[in-house]
Write a protein that holds these residues in place. Sequence first.
Motif: not given
Length: 213
Positions: A114-115, A160-162, A72-73, A79-80
């Motif tokens: 987009l996985r 988290c996203p990373v 969903g990102i 990047v932002a």
Amino acid sequence: REFKDVHGLAEVVGGTTTQQEISASTPADGSVSGRVVPVRLLADNPEAKARTKKEFVLQGPSFGLIDCDEAGITRDELVAMLHKVAPGLAGAGAVWLPSGSSHICHGDKDLTGLRGQHIYVMVKDVADWPRVLKVLARRLWLAEHGSVKVSKSGAVLTRCPVDTAVGDCARLVFSGGAIAVAPLEQRRGKPVVLSEGGFLDTAKAIPDLADEE
């Protein structure tokens, strides 16, 4: 493989095939070619190396990988988000590519979407990259981008996203994508240059968290 600028990095990332992998680490003994085998086969191949933390190390100029598996990102949103928690990242040469499991299509239908997303960041000393990933993860949590999930076994999983696990020096990156058998086809496109910057001094650009943080 070597690269001197972000376009060279994009060529390395985009030039790999489904039969190849890349890694930010290099042999500890300084060799630039050789045979790599599983640890269990070393006894029969004394001239070879295994992908272990003893044989392969993170050292010198290379790329640092940011791996985002959160659904969903969009690319621009990711990047932002990263530049907000770590403004110093904006000064680095960076290349973006969907993960290897993304955009597998059947005709006009995108079955996977987009996985995940990979961002390859040019860094002066990749030995510092495991620390950088931990800093990014903690700053993302402070910015309320973290979450906690409970597994089927009851274990508490922090997310988290990373993904900080990609900082492991023995980790391989499957940038060549998936093996899609007809009528399936993968359409990830070519690597996208996010920034024309150079090799980033991460020690200065991305400091550790302050005590109050």
